[in-house]
Design a protein around this motif. Sequence first.
Motif, PDB file in Angstrom:
ATOM      1  N   LEU A   1      37.404 -48.240   7.253  1.00  0.00           N
ATOM      2  CA  LEU A   1      38.415 -47.796   8.209  1.00  0.00           C
ATOM      3  C   LEU A   1      38.577 -46.279   8.167  1.00  0.00           C
ATOM      4  N   GLN A   2      38.529 -45.706   6.964  1.00  0.00           N
ATOM      5  CA  GLN A   2      38.677 -44.258   6.838  1.00  0.00           C
ATOM      6  C   GLN A   2      37.502 -43.530   7.497  1.00  0.00           C
ATOM      7  N   ARG A   3      36.287 -44.065   7.316  1.00  0.00           N
ATOM      8  CA  ARG A   3      35.127 -43.462   7.975  1.00  0.00           C
ATOM      9  C   ARG A   3      35.261 -43.541   9.493  1.00  0.00           C
ATOM     10  N   ALA A   4      35.758 -44.683   9.972  1.00  0.00           N
ATOM     11  CA  ALA A   4      35.950 -44.835  11.416  1.00  0.00           C
ATOM     12  C   ALA A   4      37.009 -43.861  11.933  1.00  0.00           C
ATOM     13  N   GLU A   5      38.070 -43.668  11.159  1.00  0.00           N
ATOM     14  CA  GLU A   5      39.106 -42.708  11.545  1.00  0.00           C
ATOM     15  C   GLU A   5      38.547 -41.289  11.577  1.00  0.00           C
ATOM     16  N   ASP A   6      37.734 -40.945  10.578  1.00  0.00           N
ATOM     17  CA  ASP A   6      37.143 -39.605  10.541  1.00  0.00           C
ATOM     18  C   ASP A   6      36.189 -39.386  11.709  1.00  0.00           C
ATOM     19  N   ASP A   7      35.376 -40.394  12.004  1.00  0.00           N
ATOM     20  CA  ASP A   7      34.450 -40.274  13.134  1.00  0.00           C
ATOM     21  C   ASP A   7      35.211 -40.133  14.452  1.00  0.00           C
ATOM     22  N   TYR A   8      36.293 -40.882  14.569  1.00  0.00           N
ATOM     23  CA  TYR A   8      37.105 -40.801  15.789  1.00  0.00           C
ATOM     24  C   TYR A   8      37.764 -39.429  15.911  1.00  0.00           C
ATOM     25  N   GLY A   9      38.255 -38.903  14.794  1.00  0.00           N
ATOM     26  CA  GLY A   9      38.864 -37.574  14.821  1.00  0.00           C
ATOM     27  C   GLY A   9      37.864 -36.488  15.178  1.00  0.00           C
ATOM     28  N   ASN A  10      36.659 -36.582  14.625  1.00  0.00           N
ATOM     29  CA  ASN A  10      35.626 -35.597  14.956  1.00  0.00           C
ATOM     30  C   ASN A  10      35.197 -35.707  16.417  1.00  0.00           C
ATOM     31  N   ALA A  11      35.139 -36.932  16.932  1.00  0.00           N
ATOM     32  CA  ALA A  11      34.768 -37.123  18.338  1.00  0.00           C
ATOM     33  C   ALA A  11      35.835 -36.543  19.264  1.00  0.00           C
ATOM     34  N   LYS A  12      37.105 -36.742  18.913  1.00  0.00           N
ATOM     35  CA  LYS A  12      38.178 -36.146  19.712  1.00  0.00           C
ATOM     36  C   LYS A  12      38.103 -34.626  19.686  1.00  0.00           C
ATOM     37  N   ALA A  13      37.844 -34.074  18.510  1.00  0.00           N
ATOM     38  CA  ALA A  13      37.753 -32.621  18.391  1.00  0.00           C
ATOM     39  C   ALA A  13      36.577 -32.074  19.192  1.00  0.00           C
ATOM     40  N   ASN A  14      35.477 -32.827  19.232  1.00  0.00           N
ATOM     41  CA  ASN A  14      34.305 -32.381  19.975  1.00  0.00           C
ATOM     42  C   ASN A  14      34.588 -32.305  21.470  1.00  0.00           C
ATOM     43  N   VAL A  15      35.325 -33.291  21.988  1.00  0.00           N
ATOM     44  CA  VAL A  15      35.680 -33.268  23.408  1.00  0.00           C
ATOM     45  C   VAL A  15      36.722 -32.183  23.682  1.00  0.00           C
ATOM     46  N   ALA A  16      37.723 -32.088  22.814  1.00  0.00           N
ATOM     47  CA  ALA A  16      38.774 -31.083  23.014  1.00  0.00           C
ATOM     48  C   ALA A  16      38.204 -29.668  22.964  1.00  0.00           C
ATOM     49  N   ARG A  17      37.205 -29.469  22.119  1.00  0.00           N
ATOM     50  CA  ARG A  17      36.589 -28.141  22.014  1.00  0.00           C
ATOM     51  C   ARG A  17      35.948 -27.720  23.334  1.00  0.00           C
ATOM     52  N   ARG A  18      35.415 -28.678  24.071  1.00  0.00           N
ATOM     53  CA  ARG A  18      34.768 -28.361  25.342  1.00  0.00           C
ATOM     54  C   ARG A  18      35.785 -28.071  26.444  1.00  0.00           C
ATOM     55  N   HIS A  19      37.041 -28.446  26.223  1.00  0.00           N
ATOM     56  CA  HIS A  19      38.096 -28.110  27.181  1.00  0.00           C
ATOM     57  C   HIS A  19      38.792 -26.801  26.822  1.00  0.00           C
TER      58      HIS A  19
ATOM     59  N   GLU B   1      29.233 -35.352  28.880  1.00  0.00           N
ATOM     60  CA  GLU B   1      29.246 -36.796  29.104  1.00  0.00           C
ATOM     61  C   GLU B   1      28.889 -37.550  27.826  1.00  0.00           C
ATOM     62  N   ARG B   2      27.950 -37.008  27.050  1.00  0.00           N
ATOM     63  CA  ARG B   2      27.613 -37.650  25.778  1.00  0.00           C
ATOM     64  C   ARG B   2      28.778 -37.568  24.798  1.00  0.00           C
ATOM     65  N   ALA B   3      29.499 -36.456  24.825  1.00  0.00           N
ATOM     66  CA  ALA B   3      30.656 -36.310  23.937  1.00  0.00           C
ATOM     67  C   ALA B   3      31.743 -37.319  24.294  1.00  0.00           C
ATOM     68  N   VAL B   4      31.963 -37.545  25.588  1.00  0.00           N
ATOM     69  CA  VAL B   4      32.966 -38.525  26.017  1.00  0.00           C
ATOM     70  C   VAL B   4      32.520 -39.942  25.646  1.00  0.00           C
ATOM     71  N   ASP B   5      31.232 -40.231  25.819  1.00  0.00           N
ATOM     72  CA  ASP B   5      30.717 -41.548  25.429  1.00  0.00           C
ATOM     73  C   ASP B   5      30.851 -41.762  23.921  1.00  0.00           C
ATOM     74  N   ALA B   6      30.557 -40.720  23.154  1.00  0.00           N
ATOM     75  CA  ALA B   6      30.698 -40.827  21.698  1.00  0.00           C
ATOM     76  C   ALA B   6      32.151 -41.060  21.310  1.00  0.00           C
ATOM     77  N   LEU B   7      33.070 -40.446  22.044  1.00  0.00           N
ATOM     78  CA  LEU B   7      34.493 -40.663  21.776  1.00  0.00           C
ATOM     79  C   LEU B   7      34.883 -42.109  22.059  1.00  0.00           C
ATOM     80  N   SER B   8      34.370 -42.671  23.139  1.00  0.00           N
ATOM     81  CA  SER B   8      34.681 -44.068  23.472  1.00  0.00           C
ATOM     82  C   SER B   8      34.142 -45.015  22.400  1.00  0.00           C
ATOM     83  N   ARG B   9      32.923 -44.757  21.940  1.00  0.00           N
ATOM     84  CA  ARG B   9      32.349 -45.615  20.895  1.00  0.00           C
ATOM     85  C   ARG B   9      33.114 -45.479  19.588  1.00  0.00           C
ATOM     86  N   ALA B  10      33.486 -44.253  19.245  1.00  0.00           N
ATOM     87  CA  ALA B  10      34.231 -44.037  18.003  1.00  0.00           C
ATOM     88  C   ALA B  10      35.600 -44.706  18.062  1.00  0.00           C
TER      89      ALA B  10
END
Length: 227
Positions: A84-102, A35-44
């Motif tokens: 913008l690049q930092r935001a893109e990187d954070d968003y990519g890492n957040a997506k990877a974190n959620v995808a890893r759990r699936h 749930e924290r990973a999904v919330d982090a993805l939404s914020r990112a």
Amino acid sequence: MTAADISRIAITVGTVQLFCDLLAYWRIYSKDPYERAVDALSRAKWKRDKASEESVQLEKEGSGGAAASSNKKASKSDRQAKKLQRAEDDYGNAKANVARRHTLPGFFTSFLFIVMLRILGLEYKGNIVGVLPFAPFSVLSRVTSRSLVFTTSQFESDDEKVTDVSQACAFMFIYFLCTMSVKYYISHFFGTQPPHGAEGLMAIAQSPMGQKILRSAGIDPDELKMD
């Protein structure tokens, strides 16, 4: 008893998929880390979208104005590009974190279905599991009656609707139909689907960390991007 065989295969496929979905929810998706990973993805995602909007607005403002302030505008544009690049990187890492759990539940489900395919395949090997209501084309018949061997060229049937031996269906064809229907709907209604953008291994591969791993392995990440 083809109806009983088909029902048994469909129920087995549905039961295994339901078991995997409920187990994954109990062990992973209902826990706080997910749930924290999904919330982090939404914020990112929100930060990425906000930074993107600010970049667009800055470009519009920079299209006009005096030339004397061009250096100041260029500096501001560079800072915004880095943001913008930092935001893109954070968003990519957040997506990877959620995808890893699936990923682990997906591998576990695939493994169980491979085992089930092996067991049921041995049980129904060489047996007619279903009968088509029509005689298929020769190309389709190779798929529907795969692994079936008929020792006689004569064909007799008590059912007037069954007029050709090619109407017989082997286990693999019935199993394929069950995985495309029963398995899909069970997973759709009872499974936990990943958020948009965090589906599959590509979300992990396209993250900054995933790209570093690919480059270290001698693989160009740009070649894996899908247009």
